[in-house]
Scaffold this motif. Structure first.
Motif, mmCIF file in Angstrom:
data_model
loop_
_atom_site.group_PDB
_atom_site.id
_atom_site.type_symbol
_atom_site.label_atom_id
_atom_site.label_comp_id
_atom_site.label_asym_id
_atom_site.label_seq_id
_atom_site.Cartn_x
_atom_site.Cartn_y
_atom_site.Cartn_z
ATOM 1 N N TYR A 1 0.847 -1.182 0.000
ATOM 2 C CA TYR A 1 0.000 0.000 0.000
ATOM 3 C C TYR A 1 0.889 1.240 0.000
ATOM 4 C CZ TYR A 1 -3.950 -3.004 1.160
ATOM 5 O OH TYR A 1 -4.915 -3.965 1.124
ATOM 6 N N TRP A 2 0.411 2.270 -0.647
ATOM 7 C CA TRP A 2 1.121 3.549 -0.658
ATOM 8 C C TRP A 2 0.452 4.458 0.367
ATOM 9 C CZ3 TRP A 2 2.126 6.848 -5.702
ATOM 10 C CH2 TRP A 2 2.923 7.944 -5.372
ATOM 11 N N ASP A 3 1.188 4.766 1.439
ATOM 12 C CA ASP A 3 0.662 5.673 2.456
ATOM 13 C C ASP A 3 1.755 6.660 2.852
ATOM 14 O OD1 ASP A 3 2.367 4.292 4.217
ATOM 15 O OD2 ASP A 3 0.776 2.977 4.929
ATOM 16 N N THR B 1 5.504 5.480 3.113
ATOM 17 C CA THR B 1 6.113 4.774 1.993
ATOM 18 C C THR B 1 7.362 5.477 1.462
ATOM 19 O OG1 THR B 1 3.923 3.937 1.374
ATOM 20 C CG2 THR B 1 5.653 3.761 -0.274
ATOM 21 N N THR C 1 -9.029 -0.735 0.023
ATOM 22 C CA THR C 1 -8.338 -1.324 1.176
ATOM 23 C C THR C 1 -8.534 -2.824 1.294
ATOM 24 O OG1 THR C 1 -10.267 -0.803 2.558
ATOM 25 C CG2 THR C 1 -8.490 0.836 2.470
#
Length: 388
Positions: A117-119, A122, A375
Motif C-alpha cells: 500500500y502507498w501511504d 512509503t 483497502t
C-alpha cells in the motif's frame, strides 16, 4: 521572408502572364498600368490557393491554428459506456489495481500491488522509497483476464516490482510499465522478466534528463515513439523515440503549460494530440504530440476544465474522443466522462465509482475497463463496460 516570397511570386506571375499573353507587357515606369498589377495579384492569389499556401496577411492566424477543428462531435456518433453486470463472474483477491490495459488479442490485463500500500510511510521527504529492504513483491503483479468472464487466464511479474503504478500494452503486445518506488519506466516483451528498455535510475529520484521521479503513465504511438508522464515530483511529460532517446520535454519554453501531477496520458494519433489527466489542476489538457510534424509544438493546448470534472485520474483515447475517470474531490460525484478535445467540452457522463485509478478501451471499441484502488479485495476491482 514575406518580401522575398512576394518578389518570387511576382516573378512567377510575370512569367505566367508572358506565357499566356505573349511578350507584350506594360512598359516599366512610374505610370505602370494598375490593371496589370491587379491581374498579377489575382493570379498570385489563385496560385497560392491552388497550392494551399498561406497568404501574407494570414501568417499570424496560421501560427495559432490548431491541427483540429472545434466542431463538436455529433451526439449520435458518440459511444455510451454501459455497465456489464456481474463481471467478473468470480471474485478476485487483487491488491490495489493501479492500471488496466488491453492486449492485442482483446484481453484486459491488470497491474496490481498485491500486499503493498502507498501511504504516508512509503516515501521520505526526498522521495526515497522507505521499504527497499522488503524486496520486490513476491506475488504475480500482472494478470491477463478473460474478456467474457473476467477469469484469470495467466499471470506474471512476481519478484519484479516494488510499487506498481502505470501499464500500457502497445499494438505489438509489449508491456510498458512504471514503478513509483524504483522511479523507473520499463518496456517488456510479453511475459519476459528482463526489460528490453529501462528509463530512469533505480531507486534514485531526480529531475535530470536521465532520471525520473515517481513516473505515472506511458503512452505509445504506432510510430514507436513513446511518452512518459514523470508525474508526482517533476510534473512533466518526456517524449522519446523508439530507441529510448529523449526528444522533448513537455512543457518547455515557449510553451506555457503548468502541470500538477500528470497522472495518466493517452494519444489521439488522428488529431496528433497527447491528452493528459492533469490531476491536481482538475482538468484534461491535450498539447500537440508532434508525431506527424513538429510544426505546432508549443501551441496552446486544448483544455477541458469544467466544474464537475474534479481530480482526473485516468484517461483513454478512442478515435477522436477521450474517456476519463475522476477521483474523490470534495462533494463532486465520482464517475466517468466522455470528452471531445476538439470542442474542449464534456459530452457525456457515465458510471459511478468510489476510487477509480485507471481506464482503458479495447482497440476495436467493443469494451471499456475501469480499475479501482481500495483497502480490500472487494474495493480493489475491475469494472467492464460495453460501448453502445
Amino acid at each position: 521572408m514575406r518580401r522575398i516570397l512576394f518578389v518570387a511570386l511576382l516573378a512567377l506571375g510575370l512569367a505566367t502572364l508572358t506565357a499566356v499573353g505573349g511578350n507584350h507587357l506594360p512598359e516599366a515606369g512610374p505610370n505602370l498600368n494598375e490593371r496589370f498589377f491587379d491581374e498579377v495579384r489575382e493570379l498570385i492569389k489563385r496560385r497560392m490557393e491552388a497550392k494551399q499556401l498561406p497568404l501574407a496577411g494570414d501568417e499570424l492566424a496560421l501560427q495559432n491554428q490548431r491541427s483540429y477543428d472545434n466542431v463538436p462531435i455529433p451526439a449520435a456518433s458518440v459511444p455510451v459506456p454501459v455497465l456489464v453486470e456481474n463481471w467478473p463472474t468470480d471474485q478476485h483477491s487483487f491488491g490495489q489495481v493501479t492500471a488496466v490495459s488491453v492486449d492485442p488479442e482483446g484481453n484486459p490485463v491488470i497491474f496490481h500491488r498485491a500486499d503493498r500500500y502507498w501511504d504516508v510511510n512509503t516515501f521520505n521527504e526526498s522521495n526515497i522509497y522507505y521499504l527497499i529492504e522488503y524486496g520486490p513483491i513476491k506475488e504475480k503483479t500482472i494478470y491477463v483476464l478473460d474478456p467474457k468472464t473476467g477469469a484469470i487466464k495467466t499471470g506474471w511479474g512476481s519478484d519484479m516490482f516494488y510499487m506498481p503504478h502505470g501499464m500500457t500494452i502497445d499494438g505489438h503486445g509489449n508491456y510498458w510499465i512504471t514503478d513509483v518506488a524504483m522511479h523507473q519506466a520499463f518496456k517488456f516483451r510479453p511475459f519476459e522478466s528482463k526489460p528490453q528498455l529501462v528509463i530512469g535510475k533505480r531507486f534514485r529520484p531526480g529531475a535530470s534528463v536521465k532520471q525520473l521521479c515517481k513516473p505515472t503513465s506511458i503512452a505509445v504511438a504506432t510510430t514507436g515513439e513513446f511518452f512518459i508522464a514523470d508525474g508526482y515530483c517533476n510534473s512533466r511529460i518526456l517524449k522519446f523515440n523508439a530507441a529510448g532517446k529523449l526528444l522533448r520535454s513537455i512543457p518547455q519554453p515557449p510553451e506555457f503549460l503548468s502541470l500538477q501531477v500528470p497522472h495518466a496520458i493517452t494519444l489521439l494519433e488522428h488529431l496528433d494530440l497527447l491528452c493528459i489527466a492533469d490531476r491536481e489542476n482538475m482538468r484534461v489538457v491535450c498539447p500537440k504530440a508532434g508525431l506527424k510534424s513538429s510544426h505546432g509544438e508549443g501551441q496552446p493546448a486544448a483544455t477541458i476544465q469544467e466544474p464537475d470534472l474534479g481530480r482526473v485520474f485516468g484517461v483513454s483515447g478512442y478515435g477522436d474522443i477521450v474517456f476519463a475517470v475522476n477521483g474523490p474531490t470534495s462533494m463532486l460525484p465520482v464517475r466517468g466522462f466522455t470528452i471531445d478535445p476538439r470542442s474542449e467540452t464534456i459530452i457525456g457522463h457515465w458510471g459511478e465509482f468510489k476510487n477509480p485509478h485507471s481506464i482503458a478501451v479495447n482497440v476495436n471499441g467493443s469494451a471499456l475497463y475501469v480499475t479501482e484502488t481500495g483497502t480490500n479485495h472487494q474495493t480493489n476491482r475491475v469494472w467492464k463496460y460495453v460501448l453502445a
